[in-house]
Design a protein around this motif. Structure first.
Motif, PDB file in Angstrom:
ATOM      1  N   TYR A 154      20.066 -14.418  -8.106  1.00 12.44           N
ATOM      2  CA  TYR A 154      19.666 -14.116  -9.479  1.00 12.44           C
ATOM      3  C   TYR A 154      20.039 -12.668  -9.794  1.00 12.44           C
ATOM      4  O   TYR A 154      19.438 -11.744  -9.270  1.00 12.44           O
ATOM      5  N   HIS A 155      21.058 -12.508 -10.638  1.00 11.78           N
ATOM      6  CA  HIS A 155      21.586 -11.164 -10.935  1.00 11.78           C
ATOM      7  C   HIS A 155      20.804 -10.497 -12.052  1.00 11.78           C
ATOM      8  O   HIS A 155      20.618  -9.287 -12.067  1.00 11.78           O
ATOM      9  N   ARG A 156      20.414 -11.271 -13.033  1.00 10.48           N
ATOM     10  CA  ARG A 156      19.629 -10.777 -14.177  1.00 10.48           C
ATOM     11  C   ARG A 156      18.928 -11.989 -14.776  1.00 10.48           C
ATOM     12  O   ARG A 156      19.235 -13.126 -14.413  1.00 10.48           O
ATOM     13  N   THR A 157      17.963 -11.750 -15.663  1.00 10.18           N
ATOM     14  CA  THR A 157      17.265 -12.883 -16.270  1.00 10.18           C
ATOM     15  C   THR A 157      18.227 -13.669 -17.158  1.00 10.18           C
ATOM     16  O   THR A 157      19.178 -13.114 -17.714  1.00 10.18           O
ATOM     17  N   THR A 158      17.962 -14.967 -17.252  1.00  9.25           N
ATOM     18  CA  THR A 158      18.788 -15.887 -18.037  1.00  9.25           C
ATOM     19  C   THR A 158      18.004 -16.222 -19.305  1.00  9.25           C
ATOM     20  O   THR A 158      16.897 -16.739 -19.220  1.00  9.25           O
ATOM     21  N   PRO A 159      18.568 -15.909 -20.482  1.00 14.62           N
ATOM     22  CA  PRO A 159      17.774 -16.066 -21.704  1.00 14.62           C
ATOM     23  C   PRO A 159      17.606 -17.522 -22.177  1.00 14.62           C
ATOM     24  O   PRO A 159      18.539 -18.320 -22.075  1.00 14.62           O
ATOM     25  N   LEU A 160      16.443 -17.834 -22.693  1.00 14.97           N
ATOM     26  CA  LEU A 160      16.240 -19.071 -23.448  1.00 14.97           C
ATOM     27  C   LEU A 160      16.863 -18.888 -24.838  1.00 14.97           C
ATOM     28  O   LEU A 160      17.074 -17.759 -25.272  1.00 14.97           O
ATOM     29  N   PHE A 161      17.097 -19.990 -25.512  1.00 12.40           N
ATOM     30  CA  PHE A 161      17.505 -20.007 -26.938  1.00 12.40           C
ATOM     31  C   PHE A 161      18.868 -19.355 -27.185  1.00 12.40           C
ATOM     32  O   PHE A 161      19.179 -19.017 -28.325  1.00 12.40           O
ATOM     33  N   GLU A 162      19.626 -19.097 -26.128  1.00  9.36           N
ATOM     34  CA  GLU A 162      20.975 -18.550 -26.320  1.00  9.36           C
ATOM     35  C   GLU A 162      21.973 -19.380 -25.532  1.00  9.36           C
ATOM     36  O   GLU A 162      21.632 -19.964 -24.508  1.00  9.36           O
ATOM     37  N   GLU A 163      23.203 -19.441 -26.019  1.00 11.98           N
ATOM     38  CA  GLU A 163      24.191 -20.299 -25.371  1.00 11.98           C
ATOM     39  C   GLU A 163      24.543 -19.769 -23.991  1.00 11.98           C
ATOM     40  O   GLU A 163      24.905 -18.600 -23.839  1.00 11.98           O
ATOM     41  N   LEU A 164      24.408 -20.648 -23.012  1.00 15.37           N
ATOM     42  CA  LEU A 164      24.769 -20.320 -21.634  1.00 15.37           C
ATOM     43  C   LEU A 164      26.052 -21.059 -21.279  1.00 15.37           C
ATOM     44  O   LEU A 164      26.277 -22.180 -21.735  1.00 15.37           O
ATOM     45  N   THR A 165      26.870 -20.450 -20.453  1.00 14.99           N
ATOM     46  CA  THR A 165      28.061 -21.117 -19.935  1.00 14.99           C
ATOM     47  C   THR A 165      27.849 -21.378 -18.448  1.00 14.99           C
ATOM     48  O   THR A 165      27.414 -20.492 -17.710  1.00 14.99           O
TER      49      THR A 165
END
Lengths: 213, 213
Positions: A154-165
């Motif tokens: 885990y490098h950084r937090t992964t945001p909700l509600f935003e497009e992830l690739t």
């Protein structure tokens, strides 16, 4: 050498009707329940009763578990918890195969997938990556198989509600040992990466004669 | 030295009414849809319409996302995708803290959690373990925190429809670095084990003044 067509859909494509439409509506319910919360003025007892009635109706028409089990594995599976159009747990993620042998897809996750405030649950990232690595093995040049070890960073937090690739690729295979990597990105930055060792073996699909398991 | 009471419930306890009852019914629907499958004689169009109507009703009464976001983090969280009574994705798993500082719980998983035929999806095992390790950190003697790396090893397939035991414990902590391990067992045998490095830091909870997101 294997050659690849360009951008081939690798995830089952949902229909706009039948069970896929019912599952899409169930996803809306799961999400809306989390958005509503305990303080909501929605008539929760009525909603619970209505949902129980729908579950009763579905169960009444369901085949025996054994029969369903054979059916769900007879064709291309549509029921997994990451890409499955028949599984309301699945966001769903749609993965595509690229000409370079890798797979990719985008997904935006809402409240049901939350870990820390406003962020994707670390275990959900592991779930998405484990699945994407498996799909990369089926698309890549070597054999596919089952997860032996999965290391997730885990490098950084992964945001909700935003497009992830999501991206994944088979790095190498040697005999039955396959190495596959992948990552989840937001705004072009890697949030989570995974490195998996897979073993080229499979659990047999159930067939009608032998029964479900 | 920390002392522990015996067998303390660490997961939020579901109520039999209100939103928890509606979420429990939603879980039944998710499961029944998978058991029904595409060949079911159930009236899927009617069911899709009924579910969409329920989602509309819930959305109508839902607070703004920002307000809900503050509310869901104001007390003990009840919304996570592993133990949350308000999250239909959660099986839910109930974890207990033991006097030795470890945590444990049992869970039986159905079709929504399937990977290989008749087996739990490897990514679902990673999800359950990541969460259990986090709870073990909050129960254990050292600090808790966020996942830095998670290594998951798959020893054998994990069966659906059978009782699984999840165990986890904080092994050590040194400054902000925490090491935590856990495993999933079926019939007394380890199916999946996990080794995690956690970092003692947290995403700030949203508060009313600053807004949620």
């Amino acid at each position: 050498m294997t050659t690849y067509a360009e951008n081939v859909p690798l995830s089952p494509v949902p229909n706009d009707d039948g069970i896929d439409a019912a599952v899409a509506a169930a996803r809306r319910v799961v999400n809306a329940l989390l958005h509503a919360g305990a303080d909501s003025a929605a008539p929760m007892s009525d909603i619970a009763r209505d949902l129980d009635r729908i579950a009763d109706q579905l169960e009444e028409h369901a085949p025996e578990r054994r029969e369903r089990f054979v059916g769900m594995w007879a064709g291309r599976p549509r029921h997994d918890p990451v890409t499955g159009p028949e599984n309301a747990l699945a966001p769903p993620l749609h993965l595509h195969g690229l000409p370079d042998g890798s797979v990719t897809g985008t997904v935006t996750l809402g409240l049901p997938y939350q870990g820390p405030p406003g962020c994707v649950h670390g275990g959900i990232s592991a779930l998405l990556l484990d699945h994407a690595l498996g799909v990369a093995n089926s698309w890549g040049p070597g054999p596919d198989g089952m997860t032996g070890t999965l290391s997730v960073r885990y490098h950084r937090t992964t945001p909700l509600f935003e497009e992830l690739t999501i991206r994944a690729r088979q790095e190498s295979s040697e005999g039955r040992r396959i190495r596959t990597t992948g990552e989840i990105l937001a705004h072009g930055e890697v949030c989570v990466s995974a490195d998996g060792i897979f073993v080229a073996k499979h659990v047999a699909r159930p067939v009608a004669d032998e029964g479900g398991r």
